[in-house]
Every structure is written in structure tokens, then in C-alpha cells.
Design a protein around this motif. Structure first.
Motif, short mmCIF file in Angstrom:
data_model
loop_
_atom_site.label_atom_id
_atom_site.label_comp_id
_atom_site.label_asym_id
_atom_site.label_seq_id
_atom_site.Cartn_x
_atom_site.Cartn_y
_atom_site.Cartn_z
N PHE A 114 18.66 30.78 45.19
CA PHE A 114 17.70 31.24 46.19
C PHE A 114 18.34 31.39 47.56
O PHE A 114 18.17 32.42 48.24
CB PHE A 114 16.53 30.26 46.25
CG PHE A 114 15.55 30.53 47.36
CD1 PHE A 114 14.69 31.61 47.29
CD2 PHE A 114 15.48 29.69 48.46
CE1 PHE A 114 13.78 31.86 48.32
CE2 PHE A 114 14.58 29.93 49.48
CZ PHE A 114 13.72 31.01 49.41
N TYR A 140 11.97 27.97 54.31
CA TYR A 140 11.34 27.40 53.11
C TYR A 140 10.68 26.08 53.47
O TYR A 140 11.28 25.23 54.14
CB TYR A 140 12.38 27.17 52.01
CG TYR A 140 11.76 26.76 50.68
CD1 TYR A 140 11.30 27.72 49.79
CD2 TYR A 140 11.61 25.43 50.33
CE1 TYR A 140 10.71 27.37 48.59
CE2 TYR A 140 11.02 25.06 49.13
CZ TYR A 140 10.57 26.04 48.27
OH TYR A 140 9.98 25.67 47.08
N VAL A 144 12.36 37.77 47.27
CA VAL A 144 13.32 36.71 46.92
C VAL A 144 12.57 35.46 46.47
O VAL A 144 12.95 34.79 45.50
CB VAL A 144 14.25 36.40 48.10
CG1 VAL A 144 15.22 35.27 47.74
CG2 VAL A 144 15.03 37.64 48.52
N MET A 145 11.48 35.12 47.16
CA MET A 145 10.67 33.96 46.78
C MET A 145 10.15 34.11 45.36
O MET A 145 10.21 33.18 44.54
CB MET A 145 9.50 33.80 47.75
CG MET A 145 9.86 33.26 49.11
SD MET A 145 10.23 31.49 49.10
CE MET A 145 8.61 30.80 48.80
N TRP A 176 12.74 33.56 42.47
CA TRP A 176 13.21 32.21 42.16
C TRP A 176 12.09 31.20 41.93
O TRP A 176 12.28 30.21 41.23
CB TRP A 176 14.12 31.72 43.28
CG TRP A 176 15.43 32.43 43.27
CD1 TRP A 176 15.81 33.47 44.08
CD2 TRP A 176 16.52 32.21 42.37
NE1 TRP A 176 17.07 33.90 43.75
CE2 TRP A 176 17.53 33.14 42.70
CE3 TRP A 176 16.74 31.31 41.33
CZ2 TRP A 176 18.74 33.19 42.02
CZ3 TRP A 176 17.95 31.37 40.65
CH2 TRP A 176 18.93 32.29 40.99
#
Length: 249
Positions: free
Chosen positions: A51, A110, A242-243, A246
Motif C-alpha cells: 500500500f 491513513y 489505491v485504498m 489494498w
């Protein structure tokens, strides 16, 4: 008109390709035993993936840089930034006041939290951090889980270079529990069905943490570029992509 459009399209493609070819290459340091944030993909050679890697590459596309990823111990990342051996550090690094005195943090990328892993036989014995008073707690050196463990009355800590070593110590009854980042422990449990027969991932979330990428404190230009790229990514959907890749969220 059609030929003109083809010419303009070709020119645009050449300009984009040239920009990629001449993009600044930065060195990103990470600790490659911390899935899903960063780990070595042995199925495809020895590439470091995860990630954090995808996130920095995506930010680089917006900010005009590429990255070369190098692996080192977690506790070596900040010294490597300070000595200019690397330009960026990314390894699920919790933003703390103490660290921010030494290095520059990007805006949070994050939101995480800490949780407890115990042997399945002890799932009703060590339900919360209060049950770990005067017990031995394992974790990764430099991880905020170990910082938290030291606040538990009477608790002693055992630290290891990797979380996998901490898990093994727990399995061998060398400690009562492991404290670490909740998504990392969750990934460990989901990665192999056998883990659920050996361990229990307790439901308590100990505290909320935010992760940030690190750059040198005097490299404000890079920090500003990365923060701008992160803001853009959250608006245009590339951050969420991207979140979703993963974490499925």
C-alpha cells in the motif's frame, strides 16, 4: 483537420513520455516485512510492493518524481532521512510529536489504530489491555505498539526486528500478547487460514493513529509537493483507488 488532431495527439504523447523519462528519481526507504503496507513479493522475484509503495508512486506521478525503493530496519529509517541516505520514508509510520521534532511529516494518508493478538487458548484471558498488566508483550522495535505497551502497569516488552518474529514468539509462549497496528495484524490473520486456529485477534481498538510519510525537515519543497499531490489525489479518486486495491474500502 484530422491530420492536425493526430499531430497534436502524437505531440502530447511525446511530451508525456518525455516528462516520465526525465522525472526526478528519489530514494524511498521502507521496512519490507509489514504487509499489506510493504513486503517482498517472492512470487514475482524480490520486488517490494504494498500500500505505501503504491501510494508514494501515485503521489510521484502527480508531483513529478519516481522512486527507487530500498529496505532497511524500521529503526534505521529516521537516521537514514537525517543523514540524507534516503529522500522519503514510508513504512506505516505513526505521526508523533517526538518524531516530528526530528523530521517532516506529510499530511496523514491513513487512519489506523492498535490492537491485541493473543493465542487462541487465551482469547478469554487477555481480552483487553487491562488484562495485560504485569505480563510480557511482544512487538516490533520502533513500532508505536511497543510505546503503548510500556504504559500498561507492570508490563514488560520484548521487541523484534519484524512482526513475524513477534508472532512466532507469541506462538512459542514467550509472551502473553502482541500489540501492533490493527490492519497489519488483520492482514496476517487473513493471509493464512491456519493463523485463525492458533491466534485470536481481539476486538479492542486501543487508540487511533495516523500514518504519514517522512522527509527531511529542511526539505520543505518536497514536503509541499507531496502534500499538494495528496490533496489532489483525494479529490480526483486516485487515492481511493489505491485504498480499494489494498483494503477493499
Amino acid at each position: 483537420m484530422f491530420k492536425k488532431m493526430l499531430f497534436l495527439t502524437a505531440c502530447s504523447s511525446m511530451i508525456a513520455a518525455s516528462a516520465v523519462a526525465h522525472a526526478e528519481q528519489l530514494i524511498m526507504g521502507t521496512e519490507s516485512t509489514y504487509p499489506p503496507f510493504e513486503y517482498t513479493d517472492t512470487k514475482n522475484g524480490s520486488e517490494i510492493v504494498g500500500f505505501d509503495i503504491d501510494m508514494v508512486r501515485m503521489l510521484g506521478q502527480k508531483a513529478g518524481f519516481t522512486i527507487k525503493v530500498v529496505s532497511m530496519g524500521f529503526d534505521a529509517l529516521i537516521p537514514a532521512i537525517l543523514s540524507k541516505q534516503i529522500d522519503i520514508a514510508g513504512a506505516a509510520i505513526t505521526i508523533t510529536e517526538e518524531r516530528a521534532k526530528k523530521v517532516g511529516f506529510t499530511q496523514p494518508y491513513y487512519d489506523s489504530g492498535l490492537s491485541i493478538l493473543v493465542r487462541k487458548a487465551d482469547k478469554d484471558v487477555y481480552k483487553t489491555d487491562k488484562d495485560l498488566q504485569n505480563k510480557i508483550i511482544c512487538g516490533q522495535i520502533g513500532n508505536s505498539g511497543m510505546t503503548y505497551a510500556k504504559t500498561i502497569p507492570g508490563a514488560k516488552t520484548k521487541t523484534f526486528n519484524t512482526m513475524n518474529e513477534a508472532y512466532m514468539e507469541l506462538r512459542n509462549k514467550g509472551c502473553a500478547a502482541v500489540i501492533g497496528d490493527r490492519p497489519t495484524i488483520g492482514y496476517f490473520m487473513a493471509s493464512n487460514p491456519r493463523n485463525a486456529k492458533i491466534f485470536s485477534h481481539q476486538s479492542q481498538i486501543l487508540n487511533v493513529e495516523q500514518f504519514g510519510f517522512i522527509v527531511a525537515k529542511d526539505n520543505k519543497a518536497l514536503l509541499d509537493r507531496m502534500n499538494k499531490a495528496l490533496r489532489e489525489a483525494k479529490k480526483d479518486g486516485s487515492y481511493q483507488a489505491v485504498m480499494t486495491k489494498w483494503f477493499g474500502q
